[in-house]
Design a protein around this motif. Sequence first.
Motif, PDB file in Angstrom:
ATOM      1  N   GLU A  27       0.663  -1.195  -0.020  1.00  0.00           N
ATOM      2  CA  GLU A  27      -0.015  -0.130  -0.023  1.00  0.00           C
ATOM      3  C   GLU A  27       0.855   1.151  -0.007  1.00  0.00           C
ATOM      4  O   GLU A  27       1.833   1.391   0.826  1.00  0.00           O
ATOM      5  CB  GLU A  27      -0.904   0.102   1.171  1.00  0.00           C
ATOM      6  CG  GLU A  27      -1.849  -0.963   1.329  1.00  0.00           C
ATOM      7  CD  GLU A  27      -1.390  -2.403   1.847  1.00  0.00           C
ATOM      8  OE1 GLU A  27      -0.248  -2.175   2.260  1.00  0.00           O
ATOM      9  OE2 GLU A  27      -2.017  -3.283   1.804  1.00  0.00           O
ATOM     10  N   GLY A  32      -2.909   4.650  -0.030  1.00  0.00           N
ATOM     11  CA  GLY A  32      -3.417   3.332   0.294  1.00  0.00           C
ATOM     12  C   GLY A  32      -3.564   2.543  -1.063  1.00  0.00           C
ATOM     13  O   GLY A  32      -3.867   1.328  -0.891  1.00  0.00           O
ATOM     14  N   LYS A  34      -2.531   0.461  -4.360  1.00  0.00           N
ATOM     15  CA  LYS A  34      -1.583  -0.728  -4.355  1.00  0.00           C
ATOM     16  C   LYS A  34      -1.036  -0.921  -5.770  1.00  0.00           C
ATOM     17  O   LYS A  34      -0.248  -1.997  -5.865  1.00  0.00           O
ATOM     18  CB  LYS A  34      -2.410  -2.088  -4.003  1.00  0.00           C
ATOM     19  CG  LYS A  34      -2.937  -2.012  -2.286  1.00  0.00           C
ATOM     20  CD  LYS A  34      -3.670  -3.315  -2.292  1.00  0.00           C
ATOM     21  CE  LYS A  34      -4.104  -3.191  -0.620  1.00  0.00           C
ATOM     22  NZ  LYS A  34      -4.901  -4.404  -0.606  1.00  0.00           N
TER      23      LYS A  34
END
Length: 95
Positions: A27, A32, A34
């Motif tokens: 992350e 956050g 990916k």
Amino acid sequence: MSKEPPKPKIDARKLGVWLDSRGAKVECPICGHKKWSALTGANHVGNVLPYGNGEGQQYMDGFPILTLFCQNCLFIKNIALTEELLAEVRSDEPE
């Protein structure tokens, strides 16, 4: 005119396995997300982090790094490209 030797390529799968084996987080620390991309284009190694002597003198040969950026917020993270890491994550594709 001399031809430059081919730059090594990074195998993204091998890099992922190497990062996973060290418990690296996928992350982005900012948003956050990916998904990451290599800043070097076509996965060619070639970035350096310039460094200096602390008195304003810069050495442009620098320290070899792989620069990745978050595909969502564009946060940048760098991974030091040591000879040991490069040996583990180098692409097997012919140049």
